[in-house]
Design an enzyme around this catalytic site. Sequence first.
Site, PDB file in Angstrom:
ATOM      1  N   ILE A 105       1.465   3.580  -3.288  1.00 59.55           N
ATOM      2  CA  ILE A 105       1.823   4.959  -2.960  1.00 59.55           C
ATOM      3  C   ILE A 105       3.318   4.955  -2.667  1.00 59.55           C
ATOM      4  CG2 ILE A 105       1.397   6.882  -1.377  1.00 59.55           C
ATOM      5  CD1 ILE A 105      -1.356   5.347  -0.795  1.00 59.55           C
ATOM      6  N   GLN A 128       0.819  -1.213   0.000  1.00 58.08           N
ATOM      7  CA  GLN A 128       0.000   0.000   0.000  1.00 58.08           C
ATOM      8  C   GLN A 128       0.854   1.264   0.000  1.00 58.08           C
ATOM      9  OE1 GLN A 128      -3.325  -0.195   2.614  1.00 58.08           O
ATOM     10  NE2 GLN A 128      -3.943   1.919   2.292  1.00 58.08           N
ATOM     11  N   ASP A 129       1.513   1.564   1.118  1.00 57.20           N
ATOM     12  CA  ASP A 129       2.420   2.712   1.127  1.00 57.20           C
ATOM     13  C   ASP A 129       3.645   2.374   1.969  1.00 57.20           C
ATOM     14  OD1 ASP A 129       1.137   2.843   3.584  1.00 57.20           O
ATOM     15  OD2 ASP A 129       0.954   5.016   3.584  1.00 57.20           O
ATOM     16  N   PRO A 130       4.699   3.168   1.879  1.00 58.12           N
ATOM     17  CA  PRO A 130       5.951   2.824   2.555  1.00 58.12           C
ATOM     18  C   PRO A 130       5.822   2.825   4.076  1.00 58.12           C
ATOM     19  CG  PRO A 130       6.299   4.515   0.867  1.00 58.12           C
ATOM     20  CD  PRO A 130       4.822   4.398   1.069  1.00 58.12           C
ATOM     21  N   GLY A 145      -0.126   6.712   5.313  1.00 54.29           N
ATOM     22  CA  GLY A 145      -1.104   7.144   4.321  1.00 54.29           C
ATOM     23  C   GLY A 145      -1.126   8.630   4.058  1.00 54.29           C
TER      24      GLY A 145
END
Length: 230
Positions: free
Chosen positions: A132, A71-73, A141
């Site tokens: 992302i 999803q995101d780092p 997020g």
Amino acid sequence: MIMADLERIKIEPSWKEVLKEEFTKPYFDSIRESYLQAKSSGAILYPPAPLLFNAFNLTPFDQVKAVILGQDPYHAPHQAMGLCFSVPKGVALPASLRNVYKELERDLGIPPAKHGDLTSWAKQGVFMLNAILSVEQGKAGSHQKFGWQTFTDAAISALSRKKKGVVFLLWGNFAREKRVLIDSTKHTILESAHPSPLAGNRYFGNGHFSKTNEILKVQGEREILWRLPE
């Protein structure tokens, strides 16, 4: 300044060619402006700028055999390295990655690695993409509205459109939503719960590592060596 213009974007040549139209679209200018504004505000951003496109740089387009979507780092210091689920050597293993290792051991009998650096997988053709590509320290997020998903969706769509026989590993609802971008008549989609402890034990038993290699073997491709070098 890593995203000043197309010529200065530090991304592997085959990906740069495949995605060249994306770099000229207004939304990419918006990503650039949002990123640079966040950086100039003094916020600490992850991963470090030279690693923003690490997934692309370690796994050229023409070498992609499998895709793992995140999803995101990671948003804590020293964790994010531009590959989903991966952390540099010397950094404590995140809970989700520990569960990935548990499933790898259950599936293929490979003992958990002592480190979390998945670069070896990426160099073998496992495209380890976060939807992302950046995040602010301590704020999960926080960059989800920058427009990164338009760019990474374009990358997934390009793989689906221009290649065949790629194995897509979609873990969790967020990743599963990306299946609409993938032509299942040309590629294999493997789905399961997310390895996060929040998903309970539903991730375990998916057998995705052995299944990926079985598919690659049938296609006449070299299997992934999932055992990580120390």
